[in-house]
Scaffold this active site. Structure first.
Site, PDB file in Angstrom:
ATOM      1  N   PHE A 142      96.747  56.243  84.557  1.00 27.68           N
ATOM      2  CA  PHE A 142      96.124  54.918  84.541  1.00 27.68           C
ATOM      3  C   PHE A 142      94.604  55.010  84.434  1.00 27.68           C
ATOM      4  O   PHE A 142      93.909  54.054  84.720  1.00 27.68           O
ATOM      5  CB  PHE A 142      96.508  54.152  85.814  1.00 27.68           C
ATOM      6  CG  PHE A 142      98.003  53.993  85.965  1.00 27.68           C
ATOM      7  CD1 PHE A 142      98.665  52.942  85.324  1.00 27.68           C
ATOM      8  CD2 PHE A 142      98.742  54.888  86.706  1.00 27.68           C
ATOM      9  CE1 PHE A 142     100.046  52.795  85.448  1.00 27.68           C
ATOM     10  CE2 PHE A 142     100.125  54.752  86.832  1.00 27.68           C
ATOM     11  CZ  PHE A 142     100.780  53.708  86.202  1.00 27.68           C
ATOM     12  N   ARG A 144      90.747  55.084  83.399  1.00 28.93           N
ATOM     13  CA  ARG A 144      89.897  54.368  82.445  1.00 28.93           C
ATOM     14  C   ARG A 144      88.890  55.335  81.854  1.00 28.93           C
ATOM     15  O   ARG A 144      88.364  56.191  82.576  1.00 28.93           O
ATOM     16  CB  ARG A 144      89.115  53.252  83.157  1.00 28.93           C
ATOM     17  CG  ARG A 144      89.933  52.031  83.416  1.00 28.93           C
ATOM     18  CD  ARG A 144      89.297  51.206  84.502  1.00 28.93           C
ATOM     19  NE  ARG A 144      89.400  51.899  85.787  1.00 28.93           N
ATOM     20  CZ  ARG A 144      88.996  51.377  86.949  1.00 28.93           C
ATOM     21  NH1 ARG A 144      88.448  50.195  86.976  1.00 28.93           N
ATOM     22  NH2 ARG A 144      89.131  52.055  88.083  1.00 28.93           N
ATOM     23  N   ASN A 213      99.165  47.800  81.615  1.00 27.02           N
ATOM     24  CA  ASN A 213      98.224  47.546  80.523  1.00 27.02           C
ATOM     25  C   ASN A 213      98.423  46.149  79.930  1.00 27.02           C
ATOM     26  O   ASN A 213      97.462  45.477  79.557  1.00 27.02           O
ATOM     27  CB  ASN A 213      98.339  48.629  79.441  1.00 27.02           C
ATOM     28  CG  ASN A 213      97.472  49.839  79.784  1.00 27.02           C
ATOM     29  OD1 ASN A 213      96.745  49.830  80.771  1.00 27.02           O
ATOM     30  ND2 ASN A 213      97.547  50.881  78.976  1.00 27.02           N
ATOM     31  N   LEU A 255      88.384  39.815  84.323  1.00 23.36           N
ATOM     32  CA  LEU A 255      88.190  38.416  83.928  1.00 23.36           C
ATOM     33  C   LEU A 255      86.817  38.263  83.287  1.00 23.36           C
ATOM     34  O   LEU A 255      86.181  37.232  83.413  1.00 23.36           O
ATOM     35  CB  LEU A 255      88.304  37.492  85.146  1.00 23.36           C
ATOM     36  CG  LEU A 255      89.713  37.277  85.704  1.00 23.36           C
ATOM     37  CD1 LEU A 255      89.684  36.325  86.888  1.00 23.36           C
ATOM     38  CD2 LEU A 255      90.674  36.738  84.638  1.00 23.36           C
ATOM     39  N   CYS A 265      94.045  52.019  74.072  1.00 22.92           N
ATOM     40  CA  CYS A 265      95.244  51.802  74.898  1.00 22.92           C
ATOM     41  C   CYS A 265      95.789  50.383  74.954  1.00 22.92           C
ATOM     42  O   CYS A 265      96.961  50.158  74.640  1.00 22.92           O
ATOM     43  CB  CYS A 265      94.985  52.287  76.315  1.00 22.92           C
ATOM     44  SG  CYS A 265      94.754  54.055  76.367  1.00 22.92           S
ATOM     45  N   LYS A 268      97.377  48.901  71.765  1.00 24.07           N
ATOM     46  CA  LYS A 268      98.483  49.757  71.327  1.00 24.07           C
ATOM     47  C   LYS A 268      99.712  49.568  72.236  1.00 24.07           C
ATOM     48  O   LYS A 268     100.830  49.389  71.754  1.00 24.07           O
ATOM     49  CB  LYS A 268      98.030  51.224  71.350  1.00 24.07           C
ATOM     50  CG  LYS A 268      99.144  52.237  71.204  1.00 24.07           C
ATOM     51  CD  LYS A 268      98.608  53.653  71.291  1.00 24.07           C
ATOM     52  CE  LYS A 268      98.359  54.131  72.696  1.00 24.07           C
ATOM     53  NZ  LYS A 268      99.520  54.654  73.406  1.00 24.07           N
TER      54      LYS A 268
HETATM   55  C1  UDX Z   1      92.734  51.014  79.914  1.00 26.31           C
HETATM   56  C2  UDX Z   1      93.318  50.767  81.308  1.00 26.31           C
HETATM   57  O1  UDX Z   1      92.335  50.085  82.106  1.00 26.31           O
HETATM   58  C3  UDX Z   1      93.708  52.087  81.960  1.00 26.31           C
HETATM   59  O2  UDX Z   1      94.312  51.849  83.225  1.00 26.31           O
HETATM   60  C4  UDX Z   1      94.680  52.821  81.042  1.00 26.31           C
HETATM   61  O3  UDX Z   1      95.013  54.088  81.586  1.00 26.31           O
HETATM   62  C5  UDX Z   1      94.072  53.003  79.654  1.00 26.31           C
HETATM   63  O4  UDX Z   1      93.678  51.736  79.135  1.00 26.31           O
HETATM   64  P1  UDX Z   1      90.410  51.849  78.924  1.00 26.31           P
HETATM   65  O5  UDX Z   1      91.050  51.811  77.582  1.00 26.31           O
HETATM   66  O6  UDX Z   1      89.538  53.003  79.293  1.00 26.31           O
HETATM   67  O7  UDX Z   1      91.530  51.748  80.075  1.00 26.31           O
HETATM   68  O8  UDX Z   1      89.529  50.530  78.987  1.00 26.31           O
HETATM   69  P2  UDX Z   1      89.277  49.322  79.972  1.00 26.31           P
HETATM   70  O9  UDX Z   1      88.119  49.625  80.832  1.00 26.31           O
HETATM   71  O10 UDX Z   1      90.520  48.857  80.649  1.00 26.31           O
HETATM   72  O11 UDX Z   1      88.838  48.210  78.898  1.00 26.31           O
HETATM   73  C6  UDX Z   1      89.662  47.888  77.775  1.00 26.31           C
HETATM   74  C7  UDX Z   1      89.027  46.837  76.917  1.00 26.31           C
HETATM   75  O12 UDX Z   1      89.012  45.583  77.588  1.00 26.31           O
HETATM   76  C8  UDX Z   1      87.572  47.126  76.551  1.00 26.31           C
HETATM   77  O13 UDX Z   1      87.364  46.713  75.210  1.00 26.31           O
HETATM   78  C9  UDX Z   1      86.785  46.254  77.501  1.00 26.31           C
HETATM   79  O14 UDX Z   1      85.523  45.893  77.003  1.00 26.31           O
HETATM   80  C10 UDX Z   1      87.706  45.042  77.593  1.00 26.31           C
HETATM   81  N1  UDX Z   1      87.531  44.254  78.839  1.00 26.31           N
HETATM   82  C11 UDX Z   1      87.824  44.817  80.054  1.00 26.31           C
HETATM   83  C12 UDX Z   1      87.129  42.926  78.762  1.00 26.31           C
HETATM   84  O15 UDX Z   1      86.856  42.389  77.663  1.00 26.31           O
HETATM   85  N2  UDX Z   1      87.018  42.195  79.908  1.00 26.31           N
HETATM   86  C13 UDX Z   1      87.295  42.714  81.132  1.00 26.31           C
HETATM   87  O16 UDX Z   1      87.174  41.986  82.128  1.00 26.31           O
HETATM   88  C14 UDX Z   1      87.715  44.073  81.206  1.00 26.31           C
END
Ligand code: UDX
Length: 434
Positions: A142, A144, A213, A255, A265, A268
């Site tokens: 999980f 990030r 996810n 949020l 991730c 996908k």
């Molecule tokens: C994600 C999951 O959080 C993680 O638990 C999993 O193992 C892999 O996928 P990650 O891909 O590193 O991790 O990115 P994350 O920090 O979750 O952000 C994903 C996308 O959502 C980014 O483009 C981010 O900018 C966007 N985001 C995130 C938002 O637009 N708003 C938010 O409040 C949070």
């Protein structure tokens, strides 16, 4: 994921051999250089290399010679039909099968449908040397990007899916130093909070990962839709998020409105879940609309720029600030910034790009833009600029310099990092999400 897992396991006290097909990457890692930006990774890697606790190789034979447990952490990208491309995992299983000489636990970290786990199990069984034994377990990750090590050592939960007691037992031993707090970790990675450890079936373990996810993505699409409504109804989405988040049943994580969720991730896994539902004659109406909102969100940002610049984008110049899929990483996989740049270039605009970490990666993926190391150079002479992430460099922009250097002053502040009053008082135009 593989590198962070390898480093994490080595720091827990295990002997780790990391295998990768890319010899340049292996060489770099042997010299202590990480190809990815991960908080705190390089110093830990250097120390582990020095102590001989972690090694790198391109040879799967060498890699698994002494192994009691093999983690598979290869990419499982989307196929054009939304399904999961598990070919890398199948190749690994094929190569691995002939090399198993003692009871081995094969733990799958990569996200994949449970049918694919079954497929890996069959591939391993078909090629296994008679008399040898293994168990396949699902151990979803999980973490990030950017804060992977912290997530490895302070996980919200560890999930292990298996049908075999010996495999559960091996996995418990692997994570024991983390669970009982006996691991000697750098201060930043220590936690006093007990780590929930869940043992379940492989299909439930995989579903926990997909559902997590999908839920995060749902929250992001939800707030983006609310932000769009706020803007049209003259409400302030920042204050709405604050008010929402104070309800402990809701909380304020995930949020933050923006251009939508990018990266390797969330989209996908959501797409794969939609596909799985369809394959099982179940209509994923909610998940489908989460994806749709994400798609529309990109168009919303694009329209703000194009409409804000005048009747046509042809001959106009736009600066895109923030190229990685999120701040704090150099990863541009499935970056919505790159999709936006492409759409703008296709519609006739000239595009400038800036990012504190990801320029080489962006340049490799998208050549139809000019990239600048200096943010003020990226803004020179542009008609509009869009701020896509919340790094300090953008938060602390010198607006006087920005106003002097931009040709026409439209700033689209997608992450809400600037003070709208300050922007307007410098004679710039301001737009945001919500
Ligand atoms: C994600 C999951 O959080 C993680 O638990 C999993 O193992 C892999 O996928 P990650 O891909 O590193 O991790 O990115 P994350 O920090 O979750 O952000 C994903 C996308 O959502 C980014 O483009 C981010 O900018 C966007 N985001 C995130 C938002 O637009 N708003 C938010 O409040 C949070």
């Amino acid at each position: 994921m593989g590198l962070v897992t390898g480093v994490g396991l080595a720091l827990l006290g295990h002997e780790v051999m990391c295998v990768d097909v890319n010899s340049t990457r292996v060489e770099e890692l042997e010299n202590g250089n990480s190809p990815i930006q991960e908080e705190g990774l390089e110093p830990v890697l250097a120390e582990l290399l020095q102590r001989g606790k972690i090694r790198f190789t391109t040879s799967i034979e060498t890699g698994i010679e002494q192994a009691e447990i093999v983690f598979i952490a290869v990419a499982t990208p989307s196929l054009p039909d939304g399904g999961t491309d598990s070919s890398h995992a199948v190749t690994v299983a094929r190569d691995l099968a002939r090399l198993i000489h003692r009871y081995t636990v094969v733990a799958v970290k990569s996200t994949m449908p449970v049918e694919t786990l079954d497929q890996l199990d069959s591939v391993l069984k078909e090629r296994l040397i008679p008399g040898k034994q293994f168990d396949l377990v699902s151990n979803p990750e999980f973490l990030r990007e950017g804060r992977g090590l912290r997530d490895f050592f302070r996980p919200d939960r560890i999930v292990v899916g298996s049908d075999s007691e010996p495999a559960f037992s091996v996995m418990r031993q692997v994570y024991q130093p983390l669970i009982d707090g006996s691991a000697e970790l750098p201060e930043a990675f220590r936690t006093d909070t007990p780590i929930p450890y869940l043992e379940t079936t492989p299909s439930t373990a995989q579903m926990i990962k997909y559902a997590s996810n999908a839920f995060l993505a749902t929250r992001i699409s939800f707030i983006n839709e609310i932000a769009g409504l706020c803007q049209r109804l003259n409400a302030d989405v920042g204050a709405v998020v604050e008010g929402l988040g104070l309800d402990p049943r809701i909380g304020k994580a995930y949020l933050q409105p923006g251009i939508g969720f990018g990266g390797p991730c969330l989209e996908k896994d959501l797409t794969a879940l939609v596909r799985l539902a369809q394959d099982n004659n179940y209509d994923p109406v909610l998940l489908d609309s989460v994806l749709q909102r994400n798609h529309l969100q990109l168009i919303e940002v694009q329209n703000k720029l194009i409409n804000g610049m005048g009747p046509s984008p042809v001959g106009k110049t736009v600066a895109v600030l923030g190229l990685a899929f999120k701040e704090g990483t150099n990863d541009v996989r499935n970056s919505l910034a790159l999709r936006l740049m492409k759409d703008l270039a296709d519609s006739g605009a000239t595009v400038h790009g800036h990012d504190p970490l990801a320029i080489p990666e962006a340049e490799e993926q998208f050549q139809d833009a000019t990239y600048f190391e200096n943010v003020y150079e990226a803004l020179a002479g542009v008609d509009a600029a869009v701020v896509l992430n919340s790094v300090a460099e953008y938060r602390d922009l010198d607006l006087e310099r920005v106003a002097a250097t931009m040709k026409d002053g439209l700033l689209v502040d997608v992450r809400g990092v600037l003070n709208s009053g300050d922007v307007l008082s410098h004679g710039l135009r301001y737009d945001s999400i919500g």
